[in-house]
Design a protein around this motif. Structure first.
Motif, PDB file in Angstrom:
ATOM      1  N   PHE A 120      -5.348   8.185   0.377  1.00  0.00           N
ATOM      2  CA  PHE A 120      -5.590   6.861  -0.186  1.00  0.00           C
ATOM      3  C   PHE A 120      -5.901   5.837   0.910  1.00  0.00           C
ATOM      4  CE2 PHE A 120      -3.964   2.674  -1.414  1.00  0.00           C
ATOM      5  CZ  PHE A 120      -4.770   2.423  -2.513  1.00  0.00           C
ATOM      6  N   LEU A 121      -5.108   5.830   1.961  1.00  0.00           N
ATOM      7  CA  LEU A 121      -5.265   4.825   3.014  1.00  0.00           C
ATOM      8  C   LEU A 121      -6.600   4.971   3.748  1.00  0.00           C
ATOM      9  CD1 LEU A 121      -1.646   4.865   4.450  1.00  0.00           C
ATOM     10  CD2 LEU A 121      -2.709   3.032   3.110  1.00  0.00           C
ATOM     11  N   LYS A 146      -9.399   5.747   2.447  1.00  0.00           N
ATOM     12  CA  LYS A 146     -10.500   5.218   1.650  1.00  0.00           C
ATOM     13  C   LYS A 146     -10.309   3.752   1.286  1.00  0.00           C
ATOM     14  CE  LYS A 146      -9.423   7.743  -2.177  1.00  0.00           C
ATOM     15  NZ  LYS A 146      -9.537   8.555  -3.346  1.00  0.00           N
ATOM     16  N   THR A 147      -9.146   3.194   1.553  1.00  0.00           N
ATOM     17  CA  THR A 147      -8.832   1.847   1.070  1.00  0.00           C
ATOM     18  C   THR A 147      -8.486   0.938   2.244  1.00  0.00           C
ATOM     19  OG1 THR A 147      -7.886   2.991  -0.842  1.00  0.00           O
ATOM     20  CG2 THR A 147      -7.501   0.626  -0.687  1.00  0.00           C
ATOM     21  N   GLU A 148      -9.481   0.183   2.671  1.00  0.00           N
ATOM     22  CA  GLU A 148      -9.356  -0.650   3.876  1.00  0.00           C
ATOM     23  C   GLU A 148      -8.196  -1.645   3.802  1.00  0.00           C
ATOM     24  OE1 GLU A 148     -11.040  -2.437   7.544  1.00  0.00           O
ATOM     25  OE2 GLU A 148     -12.026  -0.852   6.432  1.00  0.00           O
ATOM     26  N   TRP A 149      -8.055  -2.367   2.669  1.00  0.00           N
ATOM     27  CA  TRP A 149      -7.010  -3.396   2.581  1.00  0.00           C
ATOM     28  C   TRP A 149      -5.614  -2.782   2.700  1.00  0.00           C
ATOM     29  CZ3 TRP A 149      -3.280  -3.041  -1.087  1.00  0.00           C
ATOM     30  CH2 TRP A 149      -3.560  -2.295  -2.246  1.00  0.00           C
ATOM     31  N   ALA A 150      -5.427  -1.611   2.132  1.00  0.00           N
ATOM     32  CA  ALA A 150      -4.116  -0.958   2.191  1.00  0.00           C
ATOM     33  C   ALA A 150      -3.826  -0.475   3.609  1.00  0.00           C
ATOM     34  CB  ALA A 150      -4.054   0.197   1.200  1.00  0.00           C
ATOM     35  N   ARG A 151      -4.850   0.073   4.261  1.00  0.00           N
ATOM     36  CA  ARG A 151      -4.672   0.524   5.645  1.00  0.00           C
ATOM     37  C   ARG A 151      -4.320  -0.653   6.549  1.00  0.00           C
ATOM     38  NH1 ARG A 151      -9.266   2.870   6.304  1.00  0.00           N
ATOM     39  NH2 ARG A 151     -10.300   1.290   7.537  1.00  0.00           N
ATOM     40  N   ILE A 190       1.907  -0.223  -3.167  1.00  0.00           N
ATOM     41  CA  ILE A 190       0.815   0.651  -3.572  1.00  0.00           C
ATOM     42  C   ILE A 190       1.429   1.913  -4.166  1.00  0.00           C
ATOM     43  CG2 ILE A 190      -1.013  -0.223  -2.063  1.00  0.00           C
ATOM     44  CD1 ILE A 190      -0.358   1.841  -0.016  1.00  0.00           C
TER      45      ILE A 190
END
Length: 73
Positions: free
Chosen positions: A49-50, A52-57, A34
């Motif tokens: 970023f993490l 707001k971004t479920e898949w990345a978290r 990412i």
């Protein structure tokens, strides 16, 4: 309460800080591709970023858990 959840009581900031200390930004950016890990990385911008971004978290949490369990062996 979630006593069986290994992430219970861990903040996203603490998880990310431990991963950066363990791998460093370049390795972390290679393992989880990412932009916030590869392009002028910082804890603050990555957390933004993490959050707001479920898949990345989820990827960060999975890497944290696999790193912790490997270290425990």
């Amino acid at each position: 309460m979630q006593p069986n959840n290994p992430l219970h009581g861990k903040t996203l900031e603490a998880i990310l800080t431990e991963l950066v200390a363990h791998y460093g930004w370049p390795e972390l950016g290679w393992r989880i591709r990412i932009n916030c890990f590869n392009d002028d990385p910082s804890i603050k911008s990555s957390l933004k970023f993490l959050r707001k971004t479920e898949w990345a978290r989820k990827k960060v949490e999975e890497l944290y858990l696999s790193t912790k369990f490997q270290a425990a062996k």
